[in-house]
Design a protein around this motif. Structure first.
Motif, PDB file in Angstrom:
ATOM      1  N   ILE A 299       0.838  -1.144   0.081  1.00 27.33           N
ATOM      2  CA  ILE A 299       0.008   0.119   0.049  1.00 27.33           C
ATOM      3  C   ILE A 299       0.679   1.251  -0.120  1.00 27.33           C
ATOM      4  O   ILE A 299       0.736   2.202  -0.731  1.00 27.33           O
ATOM      5  CB  ILE A 299      -0.993   0.010   1.179  1.00 27.33           C
ATOM      6  N   THR A 300       1.887   1.160   0.656  1.00 28.90           N
ATOM      7  CA  THR A 300       2.859   2.350   0.814  1.00 28.90           C
ATOM      8  C   THR A 300       3.566   2.470  -0.608  1.00 28.90           C
ATOM      9  O   THR A 300       3.548   3.665  -0.893  1.00 28.90           O
ATOM     10  CB  THR A 300       3.999   2.260   1.670  1.00 28.90           C
ATOM     11  N   VAL A 301       3.915   1.823  -1.269  1.00 30.81           N
ATOM     12  CA  VAL A 301       4.563   1.921  -2.440  1.00 30.81           C
ATOM     13  C   VAL A 301       3.404   2.480  -3.505  1.00 30.81           C
ATOM     14  O   VAL A 301       3.849   3.343  -4.184  1.00 30.81           O
ATOM     15  CB  VAL A 301       5.086   0.509  -2.997  1.00 30.81           C
ATOM     16  N   VAL A 302       2.226   1.806  -3.204  1.00 31.03           N
ATOM     17  CA  VAL A 302       1.147   2.516  -4.395  1.00 31.03           C
ATOM     18  C   VAL A 302       0.966   4.024  -4.020  1.00 31.03           C
ATOM     19  O   VAL A 302       1.007   4.827  -4.957  1.00 31.03           O
ATOM     20  CB  VAL A 302       0.005   1.694  -4.474  1.00 31.03           C
ATOM     21  N   VAL A 303       0.785   4.203  -2.684  1.00 25.47           N
ATOM     22  CA  VAL A 303       0.660   5.724  -2.134  1.00 25.47           C
ATOM     23  C   VAL A 303       1.684   6.618  -2.607  1.00 25.47           C
ATOM     24  O   VAL A 303       1.498   7.592  -3.239  1.00 25.47           O
ATOM     25  CB  VAL A 303       0.332   5.610  -0.798  1.00 25.47           C
ATOM     26  N   LEU A 304       2.811   6.180  -2.472  1.00 25.70           N
ATOM     27  CA  LEU A 304       4.087   6.964  -2.795  1.00 25.70           C
ATOM     28  C   LEU A 304       4.192   7.244  -4.295  1.00 25.70           C
ATOM     29  O   LEU A 304       4.558   8.457  -4.695  1.00 25.70           O
ATOM     30  CB  LEU A 304       5.354   6.214  -2.460  1.00 25.70           C
ATOM     31  N   PHE A 305       4.069   6.327  -5.036  1.00 26.04           N
ATOM     32  CA  PHE A 305       3.961   6.216  -6.574  1.00 26.04           C
ATOM     33  C   PHE A 305       2.687   7.456  -7.150  1.00 26.04           C
ATOM     34  O   PHE A 305       3.170   8.339  -7.798  1.00 26.04           O
ATOM     35  CB  PHE A 305       3.676   4.959  -7.102  1.00 26.04           C
ATOM     36  N   VAL A 306       1.502   7.333  -6.391  1.00 24.18           N
ATOM     37  CA  VAL A 306       0.515   8.243  -6.691  1.00 24.18           C
ATOM     38  C   VAL A 306       0.970   9.624  -6.179  1.00 24.18           C
ATOM     39  O   VAL A 306       0.989  10.521  -7.017  1.00 24.18           O
ATOM     40  CB  VAL A 306      -0.649   7.835  -6.196  1.00 24.18           C
ATOM     41  N   LEU A 307       1.373   9.785  -5.249  1.00 24.61           N
ATOM     42  CA  LEU A 307       1.807  11.236  -4.864  1.00 24.61           C
ATOM     43  C   LEU A 307       3.046  11.745  -5.565  1.00 24.61           C
ATOM     44  O   LEU A 307       2.933  12.971  -5.638  1.00 24.61           O
ATOM     45  CB  LEU A 307       1.961  11.072  -3.116  1.00 24.61           C
ATOM     46  N   THR A 308       3.723  11.057  -5.652  1.00 19.13           N
ATOM     47  CA  THR A 308       4.890  11.454  -6.529  1.00 19.13           C
ATOM     48  C   THR A 308       4.663  11.946  -8.043  1.00 19.13           C
ATOM     49  O   THR A 308       5.222  13.114  -8.279  1.00 19.13           O
ATOM     50  CB  THR A 308       6.067  10.280  -6.577  1.00 19.13           C
ATOM     51  N   ARG A 309       3.760  11.111  -8.510  1.00 15.87           N
ATOM     52  CA  ARG A 309       3.154  11.720  -9.806  1.00 15.87           C
ATOM     53  C   ARG A 309       2.317  12.937  -9.769  1.00 15.87           C
ATOM     54  O   ARG A 309       2.437  13.832 -10.530  1.00 15.87           O
ATOM     55  CB  ARG A 309       2.201  10.585 -10.408  1.00 15.87           C
ATOM     56  N   LEU A 310       1.738  13.037  -8.471  1.00 22.22           N
ATOM     57  CA  LEU A 310       0.855  14.446  -8.337  1.00 22.22           C
ATOM     58  C   LEU A 310       1.860  15.573  -8.006  1.00 22.22           C
ATOM     59  O   LEU A 310       1.551  16.574  -8.549  1.00 22.22           O
ATOM     60  CB  LEU A 310       0.105  13.928  -7.089  1.00 22.22           C
ATOM     61  N   MET A 311       3.024  15.545  -7.435  1.00 25.21           N
ATOM     62  CA  MET A 311       4.216  16.270  -7.198  1.00 25.21           C
ATOM     63  C   MET A 311       4.661  16.719  -8.382  1.00 25.21           C
ATOM     64  O   MET A 311       5.106  17.782  -8.463  1.00 25.21           O
ATOM     65  CB  MET A 311       4.735  15.992  -6.087  1.00 25.21           C
TER      66      MET A 311
ATOM     67  N   PHE B 166       0.070   7.548   7.177  1.00 25.85           N
ATOM     68  CA  PHE B 166      -0.849   7.996   5.985  1.00 25.85           C
ATOM     69  C   PHE B 166      -0.955   9.412   6.185  1.00 25.85           C
ATOM     70  O   PHE B 166      -0.773  10.206   5.344  1.00 25.85           O
ATOM     71  CB  PHE B 166      -1.583   7.103   5.755  1.00 25.85           C
ATOM     72  N   ILE B 167      -1.584   9.678   7.222  1.00 27.44           N
ATOM     73  CA  ILE B 167      -1.915  11.233   7.679  1.00 27.44           C
ATOM     74  C   ILE B 167      -0.994  12.291   7.669  1.00 27.44           C
ATOM     75  O   ILE B 167      -1.117  13.110   6.989  1.00 27.44           O
ATOM     76  CB  ILE B 167      -2.741  11.476   8.956  1.00 27.44           C
ATOM     77  N   SER B 168       0.035  11.662   8.236  1.00 29.26           N
ATOM     78  CA  SER B 168       1.346  12.583   8.182  1.00 29.26           C
ATOM     79  C   SER B 168       1.754  12.998   7.012  1.00 29.26           C
ATOM     80  O   SER B 168       2.226  14.017   6.391  1.00 29.26           O
ATOM     81  CB  SER B 168       2.412  12.100   8.988  1.00 29.26           C
ATOM     82  N   LEU B 169       1.840  11.828   6.196  1.00 25.72           N
ATOM     83  CA  LEU B 169       2.331  11.769   4.608  1.00 25.72           C
ATOM     84  C   LEU B 169       1.272  12.738   3.921  1.00 25.72           C
ATOM     85  O   LEU B 169       1.917  13.633   3.042  1.00 25.72           O
ATOM     86  CB  LEU B 169       2.313  10.444   4.138  1.00 25.72           C
ATOM     87  N   LEU B 170       0.132  12.889   3.884  1.00 16.49           N
ATOM     88  CA  LEU B 170      -0.979  13.362   3.144  1.00 16.49           C
ATOM     89  C   LEU B 170      -0.537  14.890   3.843  1.00 16.49           C
ATOM     90  O   LEU B 170      -0.965  15.763   2.834  1.00 16.49           O
ATOM     91  CB  LEU B 170      -2.362  12.819   3.343  1.00 16.49           C
ATOM     92  N   VAL B 171      -0.452  15.265   4.951  1.00 19.03           N
ATOM     93  CA  VAL B 171      -0.055  16.657   5.170  1.00 19.03           C
ATOM     94  C   VAL B 171       1.130  17.023   4.505  1.00 19.03           C
ATOM     95  O   VAL B 171       1.155  18.217   4.173  1.00 19.03           O
ATOM     96  CB  VAL B 171       0.087  16.650   6.918  1.00 19.03           C
ATOM     97  N   TRP B 172       2.163  16.385   4.693  1.00 19.08           N
ATOM     98  CA  TRP B 172       3.356  16.671   3.741  1.00 19.08           C
ATOM     99  C   TRP B 172       3.198  17.142   2.248  1.00 19.08           C
ATOM    100  O   TRP B 172       3.626  18.193   1.930  1.00 19.08           O
ATOM    101  CB  TRP B 172       4.634  15.892   4.148  1.00 19.08           C
ATOM    102  N   VAL B 173       2.410  16.184   1.724  1.00 14.00           N
ATOM    103  CA  VAL B 173       2.154  16.326   0.319  1.00 14.00           C
ATOM    104  C   VAL B 173       1.348  17.674   0.101  1.00 14.00           C
ATOM    105  O   VAL B 173       1.499  18.329  -0.873  1.00 14.00           O
ATOM    106  CB  VAL B 173       1.368  15.195  -0.349  1.00 14.00           C
ATOM    107  N   ALA B 174       0.217  17.990   1.081  1.00 12.91           N
ATOM    108  CA  ALA B 174      -0.478  18.990   0.824  1.00 12.91           C
ATOM    109  C   ALA B 174       0.333  20.407   0.928  1.00 12.91           C
ATOM    110  O   ALA B 174       0.053  21.269   0.345  1.00 12.91           O
ATOM    111  CB  ALA B 174      -1.590  18.998   2.026  1.00 12.91           C
ATOM    112  N   VAL B 175       1.205  20.223   2.038  1.00 12.21           N
ATOM    113  CA  VAL B 175       2.234  21.369   2.283  1.00 12.21           C
ATOM    114  C   VAL B 175       3.066  21.618   0.971  1.00 12.21           C
ATOM    115  O   VAL B 175       3.114  22.717   0.709  1.00 12.21           O
ATOM    116  CB  VAL B 175       3.022  21.233   3.519  1.00 12.21           C
TER     117      VAL B 175
END
Length: 285
Positions: A13-25, A62-71
């Motif tokens: 799950i972490t790998v998938v989330v990191l991939f999606v967030l990296t593409r988003l950034m 996951f919540i902390s990671l989402l906050v970082w990406v939002a910032v």
């Protein structure tokens, strides 16, 4: 659920989330790191590792990671809208060499020694400080160099020469298989490709990669590195034929006694000479 199964699931799950967030950034996060993005990358990596191994409260990671990406996304938005924000977050470029003079104070400001500066210049194929007109360190740490005019490599534009326009080459053969989509973009077909292979005496299954350049010539790389391929001769042959036609027209003009015919041949030879001059950049590249 067994602990080892939970670790596997959370890691996937972490790998998938990191991939999606990296593409988003965006790609900038990968190829061009500012100071803030460098810190962010380290933090996100630590959070991802924590999320993979935490058994009970992994969702907090996951919540902390989402906050970082939002910032990060908010800061990127500020950088797009405000030059002041870009300068404050990424920093400004620093001139290291100006008008051929090394600016020692700026070197000290960026904590760069002369050895490090020379190392960066050598990466740009510059080995003498006297050849540099201007050098600047970008906010991402890359040093860009502008050479003095007398040290610049010659280009056709400097010599007043016209050259053929280049377009992106297309790979039409890969691992012995024809790529029909690339052929279609070039306006070619399999029949043309097979004719080119026959001219060079190569079988399709023996080709590792085949590429067509902007002038329509086919470059082949075969599996057997010792095999010598025949070079295409269409363009040199065409140029030679055109020059022969020009010479024939001039000879006809000299061999006739009729002034009107002489003028006709001479005019045709002059027109053909202009055509050859226009085509020469395409036939000599």
């Amino acid at each position: 659920m067994a602990d080892w199964i939970q670790v596997i699931v959370q890691t996937l799950i972490t790998v998938v989330v990191l991939f999606v967030l990296t593409r988003l950034m965006g790609k900038r996060q990968i190829i061009q790191l500012s100071l803030f993005e460098y810190i962010t990358g380290i933090t996100i990596g630590n959070l991802a590792a924590h999320m993979s191994l935490e058994m009970k409260e992994g969702y907090l990671g996951f919540i902390s990671l989402l906050v970082w990406v939002a910032v990060i996304l908010f800061i990127h938005f500020l950088q797009l809208k405000s030059k002041t924000a870009r300068d404050w977050l990424d920093g400004k470029d620093t001139v290291l060499i100006k008008e051929g003079k090394v600016l020692e104070d700026n070197l000290k400001k960026e904590r760069i020694t002369i050895d490090e500066l020379m190392s960066q210049l050598r990466k740009k194929n510059v080995f003498k400080l006297s050849d540099v007109e201007f050098a600047v360190m970008e906010p991402n740490g890359i040093i860009d160099v502008m050479l003095k005019k007398e040290c610049l490599p010659l280009t056709p534009k400097m010599l007043g020469l016209k050259v053929a326009e280049e377009r992106e080459p297309e790979i039409v053969i890969m691992d012995g298989s024809i790529l029909d989509e690339a052929l279609f973009r070039l306006g070619r077909n399999r029949r043309w490709l097979k004719e080119q292979l026959e001219k060079q005496g190569v079988q399709l299954e023996n080709v590792f990669v085949g590429q067509v350049d902007s002038s329509g010539e086919l470059y082949l790389d075969v599996y057997d590195d010792k095999l010598q391929l025949a070079k295409p001769q269409e363009k040199p042959a065409l140029l030679a034929t055109l020059k022969k036609c020009e010479a024939d027209l001039e000879m006809f003009a000299l061999s006739t006694e009729r002034e009107d015919v002489k003028a006709m041949y001479g005019e045709c030879a002059a027109k053909l000479e202009k055509v050859i001059d226009r085509l020469k950049p395409y036939l000599t590249t």
